[in-house]
Enzyme design. Structure first.
Site, PDB file in Angstrom:
ATOM      1  N   LYS A  68       0.817  -1.222   0.000  1.00 59.36           N
ATOM      2  CA  LYS A  68       0.000   0.000   0.000  1.00 59.36           C
ATOM      3  C   LYS A  68       0.844   1.263   0.000  1.00 59.36           C
ATOM      4  O   LYS A  68       0.373   2.339  -0.383  1.00 59.36           O
ATOM      5  CB  LYS A  68      -0.924   0.017   1.212  1.00 59.36           C
ATOM      6  CG  LYS A  68      -0.209  -0.081   2.556  1.00 59.36           C
ATOM      7  CD  LYS A  68      -1.192  -0.160   3.700  1.00 59.36           C
ATOM      8  CE  LYS A  68      -0.505  -0.484   5.018  1.00 59.36           C
ATOM      9  NZ  LYS A  68       0.015  -1.880   5.023  1.00 59.36           N
ATOM     10  N   HIS A 196       2.084  -3.028  15.580  1.00 56.51           N
ATOM     11  CA  HIS A 196       2.646  -1.911  14.811  1.00 56.51           C
ATOM     12  C   HIS A 196       2.888  -0.772  15.797  1.00 56.51           C
ATOM     13  O   HIS A 196       1.951  -0.250  16.381  1.00 56.51           O
ATOM     14  CB  HIS A 196       1.684  -1.477  13.709  1.00 56.51           C
ATOM     15  CG  HIS A 196       2.329  -0.655  12.626  1.00 56.51           C
ATOM     16  ND1 HIS A 196       3.007   0.522  12.879  1.00 56.51           N
ATOM     17  CD2 HIS A 196       2.402  -0.844  11.285  1.00 56.51           C
ATOM     18  CE1 HIS A 196       3.462   1.023  11.736  1.00 56.51           C
ATOM     19  NE2 HIS A 196       3.118   0.217  10.757  1.00 56.51           N
ATOM     20  N   SER A 199       4.280   4.748  12.771  1.00 56.18           N
ATOM     21  CA  SER A 199       5.311   5.222  11.843  1.00 56.18           C
ATOM     22  C   SER A 199       6.081   6.379  12.466  1.00 56.18           C
ATOM     23  O   SER A 199       5.509   7.238  13.137  1.00 56.18           O
ATOM     24  CB  SER A 199       4.662   5.680  10.541  1.00 56.18           C
ATOM     25  OG  SER A 199       4.135   4.581   9.830  1.00 56.18           O
ATOM     26  N   GLY A 236       6.534   0.961   9.645  1.00 56.62           N
ATOM     27  CA  GLY A 236       6.774   2.312  10.130  1.00 56.62           C
ATOM     28  C   GLY A 236       8.235   2.688  10.227  1.00 56.62           C
ATOM     29  O   GLY A 236       8.567   3.783  10.689  1.00 56.62           O
ATOM     30  N   GLU A 273       6.824  -5.484   8.282  1.00 63.41           N
ATOM     31  CA  GLU A 273       6.057  -4.952   7.156  1.00 63.41           C
ATOM     32  C   GLU A 273       6.582  -3.572   6.745  1.00 63.41           C
ATOM     33  O   GLU A 273       5.846  -2.576   6.753  1.00 63.41           O
ATOM     34  CB  GLU A 273       4.576  -4.854   7.536  1.00 63.41           C
ATOM     35  CG  GLU A 273       3.962  -6.182   7.955  1.00 63.41           C
ATOM     36  CD  GLU A 273       2.619  -6.020   8.657  1.00 63.41           C
ATOM     37  OE1 GLU A 273       2.133  -4.866   8.746  1.00 63.41           O
ATOM     38  OE2 GLU A 273       2.064  -7.020   9.116  1.00 63.41           O
ATOM     39  N   PRO A 274       7.853  -3.453   6.367  1.00 62.77           N
ATOM     40  CA  PRO A 274       8.388  -2.149   5.981  1.00 62.77           C
ATOM     41  C   PRO A 274       7.817  -1.683   4.646  1.00 62.77           C
ATOM     42  O   PRO A 274       7.666  -2.465   3.708  1.00 62.77           O
ATOM     43  CB  PRO A 274       9.889  -2.414   5.866  1.00 62.77           C
ATOM     44  CG  PRO A 274       9.974  -3.865   5.496  1.00 62.77           C
ATOM     45  CD  PRO A 274       8.849  -4.535   6.238  1.00 62.77           C
ATOM     46  N   GLY A 275       7.493  -0.411   4.568  1.00 62.70           N
ATOM     47  CA  GLY A 275       7.039   0.184   3.316  1.00 62.70           C
ATOM     48  C   GLY A 275       7.886   1.396   3.017  1.00 62.70           C
ATOM     49  O   GLY A 275       8.748   1.387   2.137  1.00 62.70           O
ATOM     50  N   ARG A 276       7.671   2.469   3.800  1.00 60.88           N
ATOM     51  CA  ARG A 276       8.396   3.715   3.566  1.00 60.88           C
ATOM     52  C   ARG A 276       9.904   3.523   3.695  1.00 60.88           C
ATOM     53  O   ARG A 276      10.679   4.263   3.080  1.00 60.88           O
ATOM     54  CB  ARG A 276       7.902   4.808   4.514  1.00 60.88           C
ATOM     55  CG  ARG A 276       8.191   4.591   5.970  1.00 60.88           C
ATOM     56  CD  ARG A 276       7.799   5.808   6.818  1.00 60.88           C
ATOM     57  NE  ARG A 276       6.346   5.957   6.934  1.00 60.88           N
ATOM     58  CZ  ARG A 276       5.678   6.982   6.408  1.00 60.88           C
ATOM     59  NH1 ARG A 276       6.309   7.905   5.724  1.00 60.88           N
ATOM     60  NH2 ARG A 276       4.380   7.067   6.562  1.00 60.88           N
ATOM     61  N   ASP A 360      -9.454  24.347  -5.058  1.00 59.59           N
ATOM     62  CA  ASP A 360      -9.676  24.332  -3.612  1.00 59.59           C
ATOM     63  C   ASP A 360      -8.609  25.170  -2.917  1.00 59.59           C
ATOM     64  O   ASP A 360      -7.401  24.965  -3.110  1.00 59.59           O
ATOM     65  CB  ASP A 360      -9.619  22.890  -3.104  1.00 59.59           C
ATOM     66  CG  ASP A 360     -10.099  22.739  -1.676  1.00 59.59           C
ATOM     67  OD1 ASP A 360     -10.108  23.751  -0.947  1.00 59.59           O
ATOM     68  OD2 ASP A 360     -10.457  21.621  -1.292  1.00 59.59           O
ATOM     69  N   TYR A 388       3.563   6.745   0.280  1.00 59.81           N
ATOM     70  CA  TYR A 388       2.169   7.181   0.366  1.00 59.81           C
ATOM     71  C   TYR A 388       1.940   8.471  -0.427  1.00 59.81           C
ATOM     72  O   TYR A 388       1.278   9.391   0.037  1.00 59.81           O
ATOM     73  CB  TYR A 388       1.746   7.342   1.832  1.00 59.81           C
ATOM     74  CG  TYR A 388       1.839   6.046   2.585  1.00 59.81           C
ATOM     75  CD1 TYR A 388       0.862   5.066   2.445  1.00 59.81           C
ATOM     76  CD2 TYR A 388       2.940   5.779   3.405  1.00 59.81           C
ATOM     77  CE1 TYR A 388       0.971   3.854   3.108  1.00 59.81           C
ATOM     78  CE2 TYR A 388       3.050   4.568   4.071  1.00 59.81           C
ATOM     79  CZ  TYR A 388       2.057   3.603   3.915  1.00 59.81           C
ATOM     80  OH  TYR A 388       2.182   2.395   4.568  1.00 59.81           O
TER      81      TYR A 388
END
Length: 426
Positions: A68, A196, A199, A236, A273-276, A360, A388
């Site tokens: 994600k 978790h 982050s 995170g 679960e590393p993402g960033r 906007d 993200y």
């Protein structure tokens, strides 16, 4: 083979060309086509180096990349080539991972509030490992995927994290006995625990307490007859070197806690679960200035105004909060919006207000940033923009990817970049 020209749109960076050279060429190419299309360039080298750093620093912890965070095809193909698992949070993410050849047993369905149809899809396609944190979720799983291998997500102390998650996800320790008892009544197989710590955790000791809490849950589950074999320490983790707590500092605490509570002879598999961590610093966004206003003494002027340091510049980019830069609002204390000029400019700097392209008025990126005077058609570059961002674009952003490598003959790609173009529609 995964990153070969046959599988990806690849251009090899050779003859000493750098990523900066590539950005220059891409901007010139867009100019020749009368286009101001914003684009990302991702340095795959950085991802490979992050993986090697992970293997060295957290040798017992297998990464399951959080899809994600950034689901660009080049990113996913790189992670497949590196041999990681995948953390998927929806049917769509599972579909994407499977379509790229990821084996079902290398996926954890790490979302505690799943739609029934998504659980059934996971069952049909052999994705068996998934998380839960409530009795209702257990009942749902018992109907939709009774042979699932379940991981109980617990809430942990994340008060020292920039982005906190335990208020939304995770079972409190006081409810664990009841939840595990209910799982036993439903004849479900619970194999492990996940958590978790949030982050951007600024206090590494939070991981030690979380791992100790997980050990407590393991002991309860073992007494109830469950064969507990998995610990998931979540995500995170930062990949930036300028964050308050470094990856190495956090890893030292994690390794010590694992040795204390889950020693290597315990035969418990450790995943994360590393993402960033992998993609944040790998991506640079190039955005074009599509409009400009000059404000002096609350009065609007043209570019011909005298060279006064008191004037304020207002720039409008073709990407913004409704494009790929929403983390600026969602994560202001974590995401640093620090744009810089594509071309070196040593002119005097002025206070600048930077807006996104929509109608906007909340689509404001910054109202107190100092830049040399820029003009319509100039480009700004934004580093550390891989987490993200692309994955959260609204529907009027269309993403396409091309991959650039240098040495395909080497065991892992070196000096690699990815071009991700974005066509914005309003």
């Amino acid at each position: 083979n995964i990153l070969s020209p046959e599988n990806c749109d690849i251009e090899i960076l050779d003859n000493g060309r750098t990523i900066n050279d590539f950005i220059d060429n891409k901007i010139e190419e867009l100019g020749s086509k009368d286009s101001e299309q914003p684009f990302y360039v991702a340095n795959l080298d950085d991802m490979v180096k992050k993986h090697l750093r992970w293997l060295t620093t957290l040798p017992r912890v297998k990464p399951f990349y959080a899809l994600k965070c950034n689901s660009s095809p080049a990113v996913l193909r790189t992670m497949i080539a590196l041999g990681t698992g995948f953390d998927c949070a929806s049917k769509g993410e599972i579909q994407l991972a499977l379509s790229l050849g990821v084996a079902p047993d290398k996926i954890i369905y790490a979302h505690t509030t799943k739609a029934r149809s998504h659980i059934k899809y996971a069952r049909t396609h052999g994705v068996n490992m998934m998380t839960f944190d409530s009795e209702d979720e257990l009942v749902k799983i018992s109907f939709c995927h009774p042979t699932a291998r379940l991981v109980l997500r617990i809430a942990v102390d994340d008060t020292c994290s920039v982005i906190r998650l335990s208020s939304k996800f995770g079972a409190r320790l006081g409810t664990v006995n009841k939840l595990l008892g209910r799982a036993r009544e439903l004849d479900l197989d619970v194999i492990g625990v996940s958590f978790h710590a949030g982050s951007g955790c600024t206090e590494s000791s939070a991981f030690k307490q979380a791992i100790a809490d997980a050990r407590h849950v393991f002991d309860i589950a073992n007494k109830l007859g469950f064969q507990m074999t998995l610990l998931d320490i979540g995500g995170g983790f930062t990949g930036r070197n300028d964050f308050k707590v470094t990856f190495e500092e956090v890893s030292e605490v994690i390794n010590g806690a694992l040795d204390e509570y889950f020693p290597s002879d315990s035969e418990v598999e450790i995943i994360a679960e590393p993402g960033r961590y992998y993609v944040e610093s790998s991506f640079t966004l190039a955005a074009n200035i599509i409009a400009k206003r000059v404000i002096l003494d609350d009065t609007e002027h043209s570019d011909i105004v005298e060279n006064s340091r008191d004037r304020t510049m207002m720039y409008y980019l073709n990407d913004g909060l409704y494009g790929s830069l929403s983390p600026i609002v969602d994560e202001p204390s974590y995401y640093k919006f620090e744009p810089y000029c594509h071309r070196v400019n040593i002119d005097p700097v002025y206070q600048s207000i930077i807006w996104g392209p929509t109608c906007d008025s909340t689509d404001k990126l910054t109202d107190d940033y100092w830049l040399p005077e820029l003009h319509v058609g100039d480009w700004l570059l934004i580093d550390n923009s891989g987490a993200y961002t692309v994955s959260l674009c609204t529907e009027y952003c269309e993403i396409k990817c091309c991959i650039y490598l240098t040495e395909l003959c080497q065991p892992v790609p070196l000096n690699c970049v990815v071009y991700i173009g974005k066509a914005m529609y309003y």
